[in-house]
Design a protein around this motif. Structure first.
Motif, short mmCIF file in Angstrom:
data_model
loop_
_atom_site.label_atom_id
_atom_site.label_comp_id
_atom_site.label_asym_id
_atom_site.label_seq_id
_atom_site.Cartn_x
_atom_site.Cartn_y
_atom_site.Cartn_z
N PHE A 1 0.85 -1.21 0.00
CA PHE A 1 0.00 0.00 0.00
C PHE A 1 0.88 1.26 0.00
N GLU A 2 1.92 1.24 0.84
CA GLU A 2 2.77 2.43 0.92
C GLU A 2 3.55 2.66 -0.38
N GLN A 3 3.87 1.54 -1.07
CA GLN A 3 4.63 1.67 -2.32
C GLN A 3 3.74 2.03 -3.50
N THR A 4 2.52 1.45 -3.52
CA THR A 4 1.72 1.56 -4.76
C THR A 4 0.38 2.25 -4.55
N GLY A 5 -0.03 2.44 -3.31
CA GLY A 5 -1.34 3.06 -3.06
C GLY A 5 -2.47 2.04 -3.01
N ALA A 6 -2.14 0.76 -3.24
CA ALA A 6 -3.18 -0.29 -3.16
C ALA A 6 -2.67 -1.43 -2.27
N ALA A 7 -3.44 -1.78 -1.23
CA ALA A 7 -3.02 -2.87 -0.34
C ALA A 7 -3.21 -4.23 -1.02
N LEU A 8 -4.20 -4.28 -1.91
CA LEU A 8 -4.46 -5.53 -2.64
C LEU A 8 -4.56 -5.16 -4.12
N PRO A 9 -3.42 -5.14 -4.83
CA PRO A 9 -3.47 -4.74 -6.24
C PRO A 9 -4.42 -5.61 -7.06
N ASP A 10 -5.11 -5.00 -8.03
CA ASP A 10 -6.05 -5.76 -8.88
C ASP A 10 -5.35 -6.95 -9.52
N LYS A 11 -4.07 -6.74 -9.89
CA LYS A 11 -3.34 -7.82 -10.58
C LYS A 11 -3.27 -9.07 -9.69
N THR A 12 -3.07 -8.87 -8.40
CA THR A 12 -2.98 -10.02 -7.49
C THR A 12 -4.28 -10.84 -7.54
N GLY B 1 -4.33 -22.41 -6.09
CA GLY B 1 -4.34 -22.12 -4.66
C GLY B 1 -3.27 -21.08 -4.37
N ALA B 2 -3.08 -20.75 -3.09
CA ALA B 2 -2.08 -19.73 -2.74
C ALA B 2 -1.64 -19.91 -1.31
N LEU B 3 -0.50 -19.27 -1.02
CA LEU B 3 -0.04 -19.14 0.37
C LEU B 3 0.05 -17.66 0.68
N PHE B 4 -0.56 -17.27 1.79
CA PHE B 4 -0.54 -15.87 2.22
C PHE B 4 0.18 -15.81 3.56
N GLY B 5 1.12 -14.87 3.70
CA GLY B 5 1.90 -14.78 4.94
C GLY B 5 1.16 -14.06 6.04
N ALA B 6 1.37 -12.77 6.14
CA ALA B 6 0.76 -12.01 7.23
C ALA B 6 0.65 -10.55 6.84
N VAL B 7 -0.28 -9.89 7.49
CA VAL B 7 -0.40 -8.45 7.31
C VAL B 7 -0.80 -7.86 8.66
N SER B 8 -0.25 -6.71 8.98
CA SER B 8 -0.72 -6.01 10.17
C SER B 8 -1.17 -4.63 9.74
N SER B 9 -2.46 -4.51 9.62
CA SER B 9 -3.02 -3.22 9.22
C SER B 9 -2.85 -2.24 10.37
N PRO B 10 -2.66 -0.94 10.06
CA PRO B 10 -2.55 0.04 11.15
C PRO B 10 -3.84 0.11 11.95
N THR B 11 -3.72 0.33 13.26
CA THR B 11 -4.92 0.36 14.10
C THR B 11 -5.66 1.70 13.98
N THR B 12 -4.96 2.73 13.50
CA THR B 12 -5.67 3.99 13.24
C THR B 12 -5.90 4.09 11.73
N PRO B 13 -7.08 4.58 11.30
CA PRO B 13 -7.40 4.55 9.88
C PRO B 13 -6.38 5.30 9.01
N ARG B 14 -6.05 4.72 7.86
CA ARG B 14 -5.21 5.40 6.86
C ARG B 14 -6.06 5.55 5.63
N LYS B 15 -6.16 6.77 5.12
CA LYS B 15 -7.03 7.04 3.97
C LYS B 15 -6.68 6.10 2.81
N GLY B 16 -7.67 5.42 2.29
CA GLY B 16 -7.47 4.56 1.13
C GLY B 16 -7.00 3.16 1.48
N TYR B 17 -6.72 2.90 2.76
CA TYR B 17 -6.22 1.57 3.13
C TYR B 17 -7.32 0.72 3.73
N SER B 18 -7.34 -0.53 3.34
CA SER B 18 -8.26 -1.49 3.92
C SER B 18 -7.53 -2.83 3.96
#
Ligand code: GGG
Length: 358
Positions: free
Chosen positions: A51-62, A72-89
């Motif tokens: 998100f910080e690099q591209t502005g999208a936490a889940l790029p459409d391409k992914t 299938g897939a393997l997903f590691g981990a994500v820690s979203s910020p606890t305070t809202p960041r505009k455009g981030y989900s």
């Protein structure tokens, strides 16, 4: 027999996700050729760093590549910020919804000497409840400050299919036991968890629908019980050996499974799979653990077990069984354990020991 090729998306995400997902790839590559399985891997991006690099936490391409090219897939981990960041989900919450991965399956099993034997699976509804993320904050009309509220959405469709998945998992576990696997359980049991004594409409609908789904003729051999979620937490800690399959709405399932992880020694041991129709994403239950990131000491076992769980849902149960056995042997010997389990082994050493046993 022609080899089956599975195309697997690799999404490390943030923090230690980058250290454990390569281990997931290596265990799949190390499976014996006699299984007739081949793997192709696609590196994909998601997470807070993305998100910080591209502005999208889940790029459409992914999402597109997962949908159109992967099994299938393997997903590691994500820690979203606890305070809202505009455009981030949260990307993992979005991914589960976009791919309709409606079940989050979390097996919790004791292997090393544990106070009590535990062998349960928590089946968590993955698409709704409070995680629909419909929240709002407004000023209280009486001027006493702000008020925040969130929608808790429970549907008959989602409750029915998650309960059906729980029933099917209970039957599958019973079949494995009948095939000779040792177990602390005698027969299949599903425990429906809810708080319908207070939330009579939302959790009431979950409870009622789950009971109806599990009353189907094909589940006639499955015992069904229900448990209010707070008393469930109490019993889970006192009598964890009583539980076989637990089915819960999204939030309760999330909390119960992290709590159950404490009973088997570490969150670093507990795998999960996000499962939909014909697609599964293996995902360790732990988060991105920024406190230990970059030190090479993350426990890879939750990811290795998640890779096995993903294969189970892709109908490769034999390969999964080999992986579980190699992991259990490492834990039972207890010589090469990561620091969360009281050992001093590095991620790399734990992985090498498990691959040697495959
Ligand atoms: N692999 C599980 C994981 O990343 N857990 C942390 C979590 O639930 N994150 C959600 C988020 O931060 O969006």
């Amino acid at each position: 027999m022609a080899a089956r090729t599975l195309r697997i998306g690799l999404i490390p995400g943030d923090g230690i996700g980058k250290e454990v997902i390569p281990a997931g790839r290596r265990i799949l590559e190390a499976l014996p050729a006699s299984l007739g399985l081949k793997f192709e891997f696609v590196d994909l991006k998601a997470g807070f760093e993305t998100f910080e690099q591209t502005g999208a936490a889940l790029p459409d391409k992914t999402v597109e590549v997962l949908k159109s090219e992967c099994d299938g897939a393997l997903f590691g981990a994500v820690s979203s910020p606890t305070t809202p960041r505009k455009g981030y989900s949260s990307p993992i919450v979005a991914l589960r919804k976009k791919l309709d991965l409606y079940a989050n399956v979390r097996p919790v099993k004791s292997v090393m000497t544990a106070a009590k034997p535990i062998d349960m699976v928590i089946v968590r509804e993955n698409t709704e409840d409070l995680y629909v993320k419909e929240e709002r904050t407004y000023d209280a009309p009486d001027g006493t400050g702000k008020v925040a509220e969130a929608i808790k959405r429970i549907s008959q469709r989602a409750s029915s299919r998650i309960a059906t998945m729980a029933g099917e998992i209970a039957l599958r576990r019973q079949k494995i036991r009948e095939g000779g696997a040792s177990s602390i359980h005698k027969g299949p049991l599903v425990t429906i968890t809810h708080k319908s004594n207070v939330l009579s409409q939302t959790d009431g609908l979950f409870r009622q629908t789950a009971k109806e789904a599990l009353a189907a003729a094909r589940f006639s051999s499955v015992a069904v019980e229900e448990q209010i979620v707070d008393s469930m937490v109490y019993k889970l800690f006192r009598q964890p050996e009583d539980y076989d399959v637990i089915v819960a709405p999204n939030l309760y399932g999330d909390i119960l499974s992290d709590g159950a992880a404490a009973l088997v020694g570490s969150l670093g041991l507990v795998p999960s799979a996000n499962v939909g129709e014909g697609f599964a994403i293996g995902e360790p239950c732990h988060g991105s653990a920024p406190d230990i990131m970059g030190q090479g000491i993350a426990n890879p076992i939750a990811t290795l077990r998640s890779a096995a769980l993903m294969l189970e849902f892709l109908n490769e149960e034999k390969a999964a069984a080999l992986m579980y056995a190699a992991i259990d042997a490492n834990l039972e010997e207890g010589r090469l354990l990561s620091p969360d389990l009281g050992g001093t082994a590095k991620t790399e050493e734990v992985v090498a020991d498990i691959l040697r046993r495959l």
